[in-house]
Motif scaffolding. Structure first.
Motif: not given
Lengths: 416, 416
Positions: A85, A88, A110-111, A113, A115, B83, B88, B108, B111-112, B115, B349, B387
């Motif tokens: 959650g 963006k 898609s942001g 964990p 995706h 942005r 995290k 991690d 999360g960009n 990715h 995870g 992925l």
């Protein structure tokens, strides 16, 4: 099967009961999902405490900032989990220009964990599982949900048992199996897998997130709506376009907007909710077009597999929301889905999975039909990541040119 | 080639010049990357304003919260862009238990937006491109950087020209081509592609993020270090483990820690920086082992392709940092990389790409060798997403069982 013994200490925070969406009969909080009176679906009922914008803003940068609107204990954010959650909300000016709409935002899930927006619903289901004493969580899935359950269970130290059709692509098996839970490949269709899971849920002491934990699970989708309103500066958008699979997400975004208004966190301004389906699996869109509230099941045939639910449980409720708010539902061909993915990628740098392509393409279609107001502030929901559905675009995108490794060749190719 | 005319209005915020890392000679801010005196690499020099923790915390939830430590204008957050950053920092208690370490965190960066941590460096390079008047940005890449450049350019409304080897897997071509920029497939090795890009950069008015914009680009990696310290509650970890490709990330995390101490934002407590490589491309690890500061180029042969730089530009600087802080560098086999990916996935995870597997596996190795202190607070950096490197784990993970669609079959399979 319930695991609650009388001395269990459980907490669902502000949630006080489950109630049937059809007949209103209440039942205690537990691993129940169907009304004992009429077999209607159960929904969580709350006694929401008074919360201020400031309290929410000071909360965690995850869906747990809205814990006072969810069936979770007050300390949920300190429990081990993926913390999805607070994704963006992207001001999509380039896409808006292309579509001819004044003010457009993309809520980009898609942001999350793993995706997809499924991390949200799984997070709430996992909390419920913990409260109810389940140490194993499961699901039937062909993709995003399987990833989300396996990953969340790994972090939380629970066991996961995920059921998938055995003819799944190797790539999708890998993205679940890597988390190390139990992965059961079932020789049959997705419907066969689902049926088997209902049998397993009835007999094993396991929490199936979208079966016996479904009332909790579904509430997680509300956080998409909460975040949109907060990220807009605490107001509701005038229009929102959501993809429709089971129909649950669309109804929960509406529920979120209503709850925010009721809590005085936003002004209860009018909004319209729009639904998006792929033509190859468009039972809700068809019912909307036919002017009926009966959703006739179909056999899905579309590249938008994460939306391919032929018999959507919440279809009638989605129709209710769309008609009550003055929205509409439309569907688009697989070719339009691919065009939608490419349009969002080249305008906003967001690579969506097929479901996102559906939503973008339907937005374009609704604008062309005059059903979406180009002057109204609009939010569209991207629920997943293009890295999971590469096959959809692989046939149509590729290098602009292939050249030998020399500057001369580069110049001759006319790319400068 | 410079596009700066005397009447251009440019702003690089607190940056005041470029300086040679070897001889210290200063040059003006511009599209320069090599010292005119000694050909050493140029680095950005700042006059950092006084900033408080509160000002940073009140900033945007992206890397731009650290704009006062970057060569970007004050209004950078309002410019169109992806942005990235503010990813995290995960308390990895399960992994810590398995590794036998007291306090472990995973930063991690999967999360960009696209990715990988490359979104950070590209964001800063793109800002510099804008200030310098470039309307086209480019790069040579085989993966993460290509994705990041193409996506960022799309959002920012710039043109992108990305060069890749023509024998790239179709999947990797798709994830760049979908953003709609110019994608040039070059018939040759990655080294051939790189050479061609240097020629193009010398002749075309384009900003190549990792060539003529490299001094700005590299600064983006500092934000990983800034975020780690802030997310730990404004203190430095005692140990940090970073993957080493060019070596730039490792050196910039060190630079970030030093800058935070100098600015009084954290206490300048001692920390050790550790480096991680895959054995199939381990020139920096080899130099560390040999006790030399000469990094001998190698021909890469490893599944960790995002780390496969055989001649790492910042290798000697990475060695400096590791030795100065009392850290170490180690390398692991491709089998260990795969085990590292699986270990992180099943404990936390988090599905990392091969580079993350390298970092986890090296962490285990350094602990076993007594080089990492199991009682010291430790942060490891995951720079990318599993992925994108499914092939690495596909051969070794899969279903626990394949069964017919009946409860009887499920029971007989012994999975309950």
């Amino acid at each position: 099967m319930t695991l609650l013994s009388s001395d269990s200490v459980t907490s669902f925070g502000p949630a006080v009961a489950l109630a049937c969406r059809e007949c209103g009969t209440r039942t205690e909080l537990g691993p129940h999902y169907a009304c004992l009176e009429c077999f209607g679906p159960l929904e969580v009922v709350y006694d929401v405490p008074r919360v201020t914008r400031e309290q929410i803003a000071a909360g965690p940068q995850s869906l747990w900032r809205y814990k006072d609107f969810l069936p979770v204990p007050a300390d949920v954010a300190s429990q081990p989990g993926l913390r999805p959650g607070w994704t963006k909300l992207v001001k999509a000016d380039n896409l808006a220009r292309e579509l001819g709409i004044r003010s457009l935002w993309v809520k980009d899930d898609s942001g999350n964990p793993t995706h997809s927006f499924k991390d949200r619903v799984v997070a709430v289901a996992l909390s419920a599982a913990r409260q109810l004493g389940f140490t194993t969580i499961g699901c039937a899935s062909t993709g995003n949900l399987a990833n989300a359950v396996a990953a969340a269970a790994a972090r939380a130290g629970l066991r996961s048992v995920v059921f998938v059709p055995s003819d799944l692509e190797a790539g999708k098996t890998v993205t679940t199996a890597v988390y190390g839970g139990t992965l059961v490949a079932v020789e049959g269709s997705y419907d066969d897998v689902n049926r088997l899971c209902s049998e397993v849920a009835a007999d094993q002491p396991w929490g199936f997130v979208n079966i016996n934990l479904r009332p909790y699970y579904a509430e997680g989708s509300k956080t998409v709506g909460f975040e949109v309103a907060e990220q807009l500066g605490w107001h509701l958008p005038e229009q929102v376009v959501a993809p429709v699979a089971s129909g649950s997400l669309l109804t929960k975004v509406d529920k979120a907007f209503k709850e925010l208004g009721a809590a005085g966190l936003v002004e209860a301004t009018p909004y319209k909710v729009f639904g998006a389906q792929a033509t190859g699996c468009s039972p809700v869109s068809q019912a909307y077009r036919d002017g009926t509230d009966v959703v006739r099941p179909v056999r899905p045939k579309t590249i938008a597999k994460s939306l391919a639910i032929g018999n959507p449980a919440d279809g009638p409720y989605a129709l209710d929301v769309v008609r009550r708010t003055g929205g509409a539902i439309a569907d688009v061909s697989d070719e339009e889905v691919v065009e939608g993915i490419r349009l969002l990628a080249r305008t906003e740098g967001i690579f969506a999975e097929t479901a996102g392509g559906v939503t973008v393409a339907v937005t374009r279609k609704l604008l062309a039909a005059g059903l979406l107001d180009p002057d109204a502030e609009t939010v569209i929901l991207n629920t997943g990541d293009g890295l999971k559905t590469l096959d959809a675009v692989a046939p149509v995108v590729g290098p602009s040119a292939t050249i030998p490794p020399s500057y001369d060749a580069f110049q001759k190719a006319g790319l400068a």
